[in-house]
Scaffold this active site. Structure first.
Site, PDB file in Angstrom:
ATOM      1  N   ASN A 117       0.823  -1.216   0.000  1.00 25.61           N
ATOM      2  CA  ASN A 117       0.000   0.000   0.000  1.00 25.61           C
ATOM      3  C   ASN A 117       0.859   1.270   0.000  1.00 25.61           C
ATOM      4  O   ASN A 117       0.344   2.362   0.210  1.00 25.61           O
ATOM      5  CB  ASN A 117      -0.968   0.005   1.184  1.00 25.61           C
ATOM      6  CG  ASN A 117      -0.249  -0.012   2.523  1.00 25.61           C
ATOM      7  OD1 ASN A 117       0.991  -0.028   2.561  1.00 25.61           O
ATOM      8  ND2 ASN A 117      -0.989  -0.008   3.610  1.00 25.61           N
ATOM      9  N   PHE A 156       6.389  -9.619   4.348  1.00 26.21           N
ATOM     10  CA  PHE A 156       7.226  -8.494   4.795  1.00 26.21           C
ATOM     11  C   PHE A 156       6.383  -7.344   5.333  1.00 26.21           C
ATOM     12  O   PHE A 156       6.913  -6.461   5.998  1.00 26.21           O
ATOM     13  CB  PHE A 156       8.024  -7.917   3.615  1.00 26.21           C
ATOM     14  CG  PHE A 156       9.121  -8.787   3.088  1.00 26.21           C
ATOM     15  CD1 PHE A 156      10.256  -9.023   3.836  1.00 26.21           C
ATOM     16  CD2 PHE A 156       9.042  -9.347   1.825  1.00 26.21           C
ATOM     17  CE1 PHE A 156      11.293  -9.805   3.348  1.00 26.21           C
ATOM     18  CE2 PHE A 156      10.068 -10.127   1.317  1.00 26.21           C
ATOM     19  CZ  PHE A 156      11.192 -10.362   2.082  1.00 26.21           C
ATOM     20  N   SER A 168      12.779 -10.794  13.614  1.00 25.21           N
ATOM     21  CA  SER A 168      13.898  -9.890  13.872  1.00 25.21           C
ATOM     22  C   SER A 168      14.702 -10.378  15.067  1.00 25.21           C
ATOM     23  O   SER A 168      14.149 -11.007  15.988  1.00 25.21           O
ATOM     24  CB  SER A 168      13.320  -8.506  14.180  1.00 25.21           C
ATOM     25  OG  SER A 168      14.299  -7.681  14.758  1.00 25.21           O
ATOM     26  N   ALA A 169      15.971 -10.024  15.077  1.00 29.62           N
ATOM     27  CA  ALA A 169      16.822 -10.339  16.233  1.00 29.62           C
ATOM     28  C   ALA A 169      16.331  -9.609  17.479  1.00 29.62           C
ATOM     29  O   ALA A 169      16.750  -9.933  18.593  1.00 29.62           O
ATOM     30  CB  ALA A 169      18.259  -9.937  15.938  1.00 29.62           C
ATOM     31  N   ASN A 228      18.050   4.473  12.389  1.00 24.17           N
ATOM     32  CA  ASN A 228      19.067   3.423  12.345  1.00 24.17           C
ATOM     33  C   ASN A 228      20.410   3.974  11.886  1.00 24.17           C
ATOM     34  O   ASN A 228      20.483   4.989  11.201  1.00 24.17           O
ATOM     35  CB  ASN A 228      18.605   2.279  11.435  1.00 24.17           C
ATOM     36  CG  ASN A 228      17.351   1.602  11.976  1.00 24.17           C
ATOM     37  OD1 ASN A 228      16.315   1.586  11.323  1.00 24.17           O
ATOM     38  ND2 ASN A 228      17.420   1.091  13.191  1.00 24.17           N
ATOM     39  N   LYS A 242       6.608  -8.970  16.584  1.00 25.07           N
ATOM     40  CA  LYS A 242       7.411 -10.048  15.970  1.00 25.07           C
ATOM     41  C   LYS A 242       7.318 -11.316  16.822  1.00 25.07           C
ATOM     42  O   LYS A 242       7.162 -12.421  16.302  1.00 25.07           O
ATOM     43  CB  LYS A 242       8.867  -9.603  15.789  1.00 25.07           C
ATOM     44  CG  LYS A 242       9.030  -8.490  14.783  1.00 25.07           C
ATOM     45  CD  LYS A 242       8.623  -8.934  13.377  1.00 25.07           C
ATOM     46  CE  LYS A 242       8.458  -7.810  12.396  1.00 25.07           C
ATOM     47  NZ  LYS A 242       7.834  -8.198  11.138  1.00 25.07           N
ATOM     48  N   TYR A 245       6.914  -2.949  18.887  1.00 25.50           N
ATOM     49  CA  TYR A 245       7.360  -3.516  17.607  1.00 25.50           C
ATOM     50  C   TYR A 245       7.907  -4.932  17.831  1.00 25.50           C
ATOM     51  O   TYR A 245       7.521  -5.888  17.138  1.00 25.50           O
ATOM     52  CB  TYR A 245       8.433  -2.632  16.949  1.00 25.50           C
ATOM     53  CG  TYR A 245       9.145  -3.332  15.819  1.00 25.50           C
ATOM     54  CD1 TYR A 245       8.494  -3.567  14.614  1.00 25.50           C
ATOM     55  CD2 TYR A 245      10.460  -3.806  15.963  1.00 25.50           C
ATOM     56  CE1 TYR A 245       9.130  -4.246  13.579  1.00 25.50           C
ATOM     57  CE2 TYR A 245      11.101  -4.483  14.942  1.00 25.50           C
ATOM     58  CZ  TYR A 245      10.431  -4.696  13.751  1.00 25.50           C
ATOM     59  OH  TYR A 245      11.067  -5.386  12.734  1.00 25.50           O
ATOM     60  N   PRO A 255      18.306   4.919  25.220  1.00 25.16           N
ATOM     61  CA  PRO A 255      17.580   3.982  26.088  1.00 25.16           C
ATOM     62  C   PRO A 255      17.137   2.745  25.317  1.00 25.16           C
ATOM     63  O   PRO A 255      16.688   2.853  24.176  1.00 25.16           O
ATOM     64  CB  PRO A 255      16.357   4.785  26.558  1.00 25.16           C
ATOM     65  CG  PRO A 255      16.701   6.209  26.329  1.00 25.16           C
ATOM     66  CD  PRO A 255      17.683   6.251  25.198  1.00 25.16           C
ATOM     67  N   GLY A 256      17.259   1.593  25.934  1.00 32.67           N
ATOM     68  CA  GLY A 256      16.800   0.352  25.298  1.00 32.67           C
ATOM     69  C   GLY A 256      17.871  -0.356  24.478  1.00 32.67           C
ATOM     70  O   GLY A 256      17.676  -1.492  24.066  1.00 32.67           O
ATOM     71  N   ASP A 257      19.010   0.332  24.213  1.00 25.24           N
ATOM     72  CA  ASP A 257      20.059  -0.312  23.418  1.00 25.24           C
ATOM     73  C   ASP A 257      20.821  -1.349  24.230  1.00 25.24           C
ATOM     74  O   ASP A 257      21.012  -1.185  25.438  1.00 25.24           O
ATOM     75  CB  ASP A 257      21.053   0.737  22.900  1.00 25.24           C
ATOM     76  CG  ASP A 257      20.611   1.338  21.584  1.00 25.24           C
ATOM     77  OD1 ASP A 257      19.601   0.883  21.034  1.00 25.24           O
ATOM     78  OD2 ASP A 257      21.286   2.286  21.113  1.00 25.24           O
TER      79      ASP A 257
END
Ligand code: NAD
Ligand code: UD1
Length: 333
Positions: free
Chosen positions: A32, A80, A124-125, A198, A152, A148, A292-294
């Site tokens: 879309n 995907f 995803s990893a 990213n 997954k 997110y 944060p979160g990394d």
């Protein structure tokens, strides 16, 4: 053999369509354009001399999916279609659950009705959460730190339940590490809207002078130079991994999970410096606080994919950096 590719105009989908054509498959795309452009279809044709069958629409639309399955004899699907921005998923969790899970659920429902039960799913990893050690094998514990990632994780669980209920399905769940790079033609690649989240797209914009400098998120991690380490994989290698997975699910009825990575970790500084050196550009950077979160370090154990899919990533970091830059420069023209 015809393969339905949901989200086939996106970054990984478009490269996979090219590889599908080159491996002799026919390709049907539904997209879309929520995160891609129609011109990608022309680019795929320019590269392969073949044009995918294309349906513009929402992959959650059961009637449209029905129409596609009625008009084509679909042998397998690659799913995907999803939203993929971690930060946005924290702000808009319902939008993420709604899109990512319903794309998968509705696709499976229509596939089941048409007795087409060969599916490759983009995971995803990120489902490994904060791994205690590296390299990461497929057997590591799973968790999620954001909506997110949860989509997954839940997607994987849905497929496990589906397979448990009906083992005539054949399903490959692919856990991608960090896809980067672009097709060597420079025609397709990653082109995020606005300021990228990213690393690689950010470096591209700095090298192209669209952004002043790279912000390195932390240099006090327990890694060799203090910056975060990831397993960057060339998107063309990743796309080829899908062909290998299709062959595998075609040969046997199974549900299996594979890491798609290189097995090598590179730090943020190695990425920025290699990119600058190879492309003869400047990538100025400054050290900022951790994001944060990394997590400090994340790279794949790739043995299972090598053994069972007979697939291995081949392209070097140099090629990832060269191809990314070529696409960045080309897409300005
Ligand atoms: P992308 O955004 O470039 O591609 C996704 C495509 O799906 C886009 O063309 C978008 O327009 C389409 N789409 C989204 N929702 C749709 C809907 N409801 N109906 C029809 N089309 C829809 O993303 P990508 O990087 O190519 O990622 C592909 C898949 O791989 C996603 O499921 C993503 O979560 C997963 N993944 C990506 C990465 C990554 O770093 N790029 C890493 C791990 C997993
Ligand atoms: C991110 C997502 C992950 C998703 C993956 C692929 C988060 C927390 N994780 O992974 O769920 O599957 O993208 O799209 O968002 N970095 C900088 N400066 C930047 C950008 C990144 O220093 O401007 C660093 C990060 O701290 C990290 C590395 O570069 O160490 C890679 O970051 P990124 O490209 O965002 O990927 P991940 O964080 O691995």
């Amino acid at each position: 053999m015809k393969v339905l590719v949901t989200g086939g105009c996106g970054y990984i989908g478009s490269h996979t369509c090219v590889e599908l054509f080159q491996a002799g498959y026919e390709v049907v795309i539904i997209d879309n354009f929520v995160n891609s452009k129609a011109e990608v279809l022309d680019k795929i044709e320019q590269i392969t001399n073949k044009r995918p069958f294309f349906y513009e629409g929402d992959a959650r639309d059961i009637e449209l999916l029905e129409r596609i399955f009625n008009e084509h004899e679909i042998h397998a699907a690659i799913d995907f279609a999803a939203y993929k921005a971690v930060g946005e998923s924290v702000e808009k969790p319902l939008m993420y659950y709604q899109n990512n899970l319903n794309c998968l659920l509705n696709l499976c429902e229509v596939m089941q009705r048409h007795n087409c039960k060969n599916l490759v799913f983009s995971s995803s990893a990120t489902v490994y959460g904060e791994p205690e050690t590296v390299p990461i094998t497929e057997a590591f514990p799973l968790s999620s730190t954001n909506p997110y990632g949860s989509t997954k994780l839940f997607g994987e669980m849905i497929l496990q339940d589906l397979y448990r209920s009906d083992s005539t399905w054949s399903i490959a769940i692919l856990r991608y590490f960090n896809p980067v790079g672009a097709h060597e033609s420079g025609l397709i690649g990653e082109d995020p809207n606005g300021i990228p989240n990213n690393l690689m797209p950010y470096i591209c914009k700095v090298a192209n002078k669209e952004l002043p400098c790279l912000h390195v998120f932390g240099n006090d991690y327990p890694t060799h130079d203090g910056t975060g380490v990831r397993d960057y994989i060339h998107v063309v290698d990743l796309a080829k991994g899908h062909i290998a997975a299709l062959r595998k699910i075609n040969d046997s009825q199974l549900l299996d999970i594979y890491n798609l990575g290189t097995g090598c970790g590179y730090s943020v500084l190695e990425m920025a410096n290699t990119y600058a050196e190879i492309n003869q550009v400047e990538v100025p950077y400054q050290i900022d606080p951790r994001r944060p979160g990394d997590i400090p370090e994340c790279y794949a154990d790739t043995k299972k994919a090598e053994r069972e899919l007979h697939w291995k990533a081949e392209k070097s970091l140099t090629q990832m950096c060269k191809d990314s830059y070529r696409f960045t420069v080309n897409s300005q023209k």
